[in-house]
Design an enzyme around this catalytic site. Structure first.
Site, PDB file in Angstrom:
ATOM      1  N   TYR A 257      -6.358  17.417   0.261  1.00  0.00           N
ATOM      2  CA  TYR A 257      -4.993  17.680   0.713  1.00  0.00           C
ATOM      3  C   TYR A 257      -4.115  17.879  -0.516  1.00  0.00           C
ATOM      4  O   TYR A 257      -4.495  17.517  -1.642  1.00  0.00           O
ATOM      5  CB  TYR A 257      -4.468  16.516   1.562  1.00  0.00           C
ATOM      6  CG  TYR A 257      -4.561  15.185   0.855  1.00  0.00           C
ATOM      7  CD1 TYR A 257      -3.549  14.751  -0.004  1.00  0.00           C
ATOM      8  CD2 TYR A 257      -5.682  14.362   1.004  1.00  0.00           C
ATOM      9  CE1 TYR A 257      -3.647  13.562  -0.688  1.00  0.00           C
ATOM     10  CE2 TYR A 257      -5.778  13.160   0.324  1.00  0.00           C
ATOM     11  CZ  TYR A 257      -4.757  12.764  -0.517  1.00  0.00           C
ATOM     12  OH  TYR A 257      -4.870  11.585  -1.200  1.00  0.00           O
TER      13      TYR A 257
ATOM     14  N   ASP B 287       1.980   2.652   3.524  1.00  0.00           N
ATOM     15  CA  ASP B 287       1.162   3.848   3.300  1.00  0.00           C
ATOM     16  C   ASP B 287       2.024   5.052   2.925  1.00  0.00           C
ATOM     17  O   ASP B 287       1.598   6.195   3.061  1.00  0.00           O
ATOM     18  CB  ASP B 287       0.283   4.173   4.516  1.00  0.00           C
ATOM     19  CG  ASP B 287      -0.895   5.080   4.166  1.00  0.00           C
ATOM     20  OD1 ASP B 287      -1.285   5.112   2.981  1.00  0.00           O
ATOM     21  OD2 ASP B 287      -1.412   5.766   5.065  1.00  0.00           O
TER      22      ASP B 287
ATOM     23  N   HIS C 158      -6.009  -0.725   5.941  1.00  0.00           N
ATOM     24  CA  HIS C 158      -5.503  -0.250   7.236  1.00  0.00           C
ATOM     25  C   HIS C 158      -6.249  -0.804   8.453  1.00  0.00           C
ATOM     26  O   HIS C 158      -6.593  -0.067   9.380  1.00  0.00           O
ATOM     27  CB  HIS C 158      -5.540   1.279   7.273  1.00  0.00           C
ATOM     28  CG  HIS C 158      -4.840   1.940   6.126  1.00  0.00           C
ATOM     29  ND1 HIS C 158      -3.689   1.433   5.561  1.00  0.00           N
ATOM     30  CD2 HIS C 158      -5.130   3.069   5.429  1.00  0.00           C
ATOM     31  CE1 HIS C 158      -3.312   2.236   4.571  1.00  0.00           C
ATOM     32  NE2 HIS C 158      -4.156   3.218   4.466  1.00  0.00           N
TER      33      HIS C 158
ATOM     34  N   HIS D 276       0.832  -1.198   0.000  1.00  0.00           N
ATOM     35  CA  HIS D 276       0.000   0.000   0.000  1.00  0.00           C
ATOM     36  C   HIS D 276       0.868   1.250   0.000  1.00  0.00           C
ATOM     37  O   HIS D 276       1.515   1.567   1.003  1.00  0.00           O
ATOM     38  CB  HIS D 276      -0.936   0.033   1.204  1.00  0.00           C
ATOM     39  CG  HIS D 276      -1.998   1.089   1.109  1.00  0.00           C
ATOM     40  ND1 HIS D 276      -3.313   0.785   0.832  1.00  0.00           N
ATOM     41  CD2 HIS D 276      -1.942   2.438   1.224  1.00  0.00           C
ATOM     42  CE1 HIS D 276      -4.022   1.906   0.793  1.00  0.00           C
ATOM     43  NE2 HIS D 276      -3.192   2.921   1.025  1.00  0.00           N
TER      44      HIS D 276
ATOM     45  N   HIS E  77       1.429   5.284  -2.461  1.00  0.00           N
ATOM     46  CA  HIS E  77       0.892   6.206  -3.461  1.00  0.00           C
ATOM     47  C   HIS E  77       2.034   6.908  -4.191  1.00  0.00           C
ATOM     48  O   HIS E  77       3.127   7.052  -3.639  1.00  0.00           O
ATOM     49  CB  HIS E  77       0.005   7.265  -2.800  1.00  0.00           C
ATOM     50  CG  HIS E  77      -1.042   6.713  -1.896  1.00  0.00           C
ATOM     51  ND1 HIS E  77      -2.191   6.118  -2.361  1.00  0.00           N
ATOM     52  CD2 HIS E  77      -1.110   6.655  -0.545  1.00  0.00           C
ATOM     53  CE1 HIS E  77      -2.933   5.722  -1.332  1.00  0.00           C
ATOM     54  NE2 HIS E  77      -2.293   6.032  -0.216  1.00  0.00           N
TER      55      HIS E  77
ATOM     56  N   ARG F 100     -10.244   0.615  -6.090  1.00  0.00           N
ATOM     57  CA  ARG F 100     -10.443   1.132  -4.736  1.00  0.00           C
ATOM     58  C   ARG F 100     -11.739   1.940  -4.644  1.00  0.00           C
ATOM     59  O   ARG F 100     -12.072   2.712  -5.553  1.00  0.00           O
ATOM     60  CB  ARG F 100      -9.280   2.027  -4.330  1.00  0.00           C
ATOM     61  CG  ARG F 100      -9.267   2.334  -2.828  1.00  0.00           C
ATOM     62  CD  ARG F 100      -8.249   3.391  -2.473  1.00  0.00           C
ATOM     63  NE  ARG F 100      -7.888   3.315  -1.053  1.00  0.00           N
ATOM     64  CZ  ARG F 100      -7.251   4.279  -0.405  1.00  0.00           C
ATOM     65  NH1 ARG F 100      -6.911   5.391  -1.026  1.00  0.00           N
ATOM     66  NH2 ARG F 100      -6.954   4.137   0.870  1.00  0.00           N
TER      67      ARG F 100
ATOM     68  N   ASN G 125      -1.671  13.652   3.901  1.00  0.00           N
ATOM     69  CA  ASN G 125      -2.645  14.269   4.801  1.00  0.00           C
ATOM     70  C   ASN G 125      -2.129  14.394   6.233  1.00  0.00           C
ATOM     71  O   ASN G 125      -2.907  14.380   7.191  1.00  0.00           O
ATOM     72  CB  ASN G 125      -3.976  13.511   4.784  1.00  0.00           C
ATOM     73  CG  ASN G 125      -5.160  14.422   5.104  1.00  0.00           C
ATOM     74  OD1 ASN G 125      -5.151  15.595   4.768  1.00  0.00           O
ATOM     75  ND2 ASN G 125      -6.171  13.882   5.747  1.00  0.00           N
TER      76      ASN G 125
END
Length: 301
Positions: A45, A255, A184, A27, A29, A122, A260
């Site tokens: 954000y 993550d 999560h 996971h 980004h 997602r 954010n």
């Protein structure tokens, strides 16, 4: 104008153990460069640019071979997946992706995404006290409409949801007949305790093989608890309960780049997050399962 997120710390705590060959961060980004892949105008954000090369450097720092990139809400839907698709095409053997479909996403789009390495979609169902936390994303209506096409391609639905909402939403999600992956650990504050009905519903979904989860986001479950002799100790019972429910339905993710975040006291250290696995996955066989075998099966490496 949204607030700019904090940057990822330049230095991280050294990994306390060597990851097994083929280990995967399931996971993360990527963002930018923004002249090629602009963010959505309507977003919650504003992250700094972290393109594919930066993510691969993150994997190398932790000693990981593989990674899964998830289109973030700030990128929007549909065309917002372009930054993830670009990364997948650049690193086809190391990366897989999770896209965010729009209501008008076509079969041609889905097939092109699959060819690039996308293996799931997602959906943002995350609310707290009935209020949405993030703008953008695909909701339950899009999920229910597109589920048959995801099933045809062997994809799963990655669900961004507050665990307490699984009491009501779980049966509706199960009816879709496709694998579910809950982000999560259900993104629930540890103060609610492992006996929370929603968290118990998540454990039950894992136990029956209807869902997977990511033992990720310790910093989201227990903000600011990443220091001290036993960082994020309050998260331990949650990870342990999920692994006990079904270790074959669990993967791990960092993550990265921790979007954010605006308070430096809460910004996590990727090395500390990775080293939690020394407590959660104490033996080599379990570590191999969660970091290598399970993600290889789920993401088709």
């Amino acid at each position: 104008m949204t607030r700019p997120c904090l940057p990822v710390p330049e230095h991280l705590t050294a990994p306390a153990f060597r990851a097994p060959a083929g280990a995967c961060d399931s996971h993360a980004h990527v963002f930018g460069p923004y002249h090629r892949f602009p963010l959505a105008d309507d977003r919650s954000y504003t992250p700094a640019a972290y393109p594919a090369d930066a993510f691969v450097a993150h994997l190398d720092q932790l000693g990981l071979e593989r990674g899964v990139l998830v289109t973030a809400s700030a990128s929007g839907t549909g065309v917002g997946n372009a930054v993830v698709l670009d990364a997948l095409r650049k690193y086809p053997t190391r990366l897989r992706g999770i896209a965010v479909p729009a209501p008008d996403t076509t079969d041609k789009d889905l097939d092109a995404w699959h060819a690039a390495g996308v293996r799931g979609a997602r959906f943002n169902l995350y609310q707290v006290d009935g209020h949405a936390v993030y703008r953008n994303g695909a909701g339950i209506d899009v999920l229910e409409a597109i589920a048959p096409r995801l099933r045809e391609r062997g994809w799963h639905a990655q669900i961004w949801i507050h665990a307490p909402d699984l009491v009501e939403m779980g049966p509706r999600l199960k009816k879709l007949g496709i694998p579910l992956v809950v982000d999560h650990m259900g993104r629930m504050a540890t103060t609610r305790g492992v006996n929370d009905p929603g968290f118990q519903a998540l454990c039950a979904l894992l136990a029956e093989g209807a869902a997977w989860t990511k033992i990720s986001g310790a910093d989201r479950l227990a903000p600011g608890a990443g220091t001290g002799a036993t960082p994020y100790a309050s998260v331990d019972p949650f990870a342990t309960a999920l692994l006990a429910a079904n270790p074959d339905q669990v993967v791990w993710g960092s993550d990265w780049p921790h979007i954010n975040y605006f308070d430096p006291a809460h910004m996590p250290d990727d090395g500390v997050l990775f080293n939690l696995l020394a407590r959660w996955l104490p033996d080599a066989a379990l570590r191999e399962r969660v970091l290598v075998t399970n993600p290889a099966r789920l993401y088709d490496f």
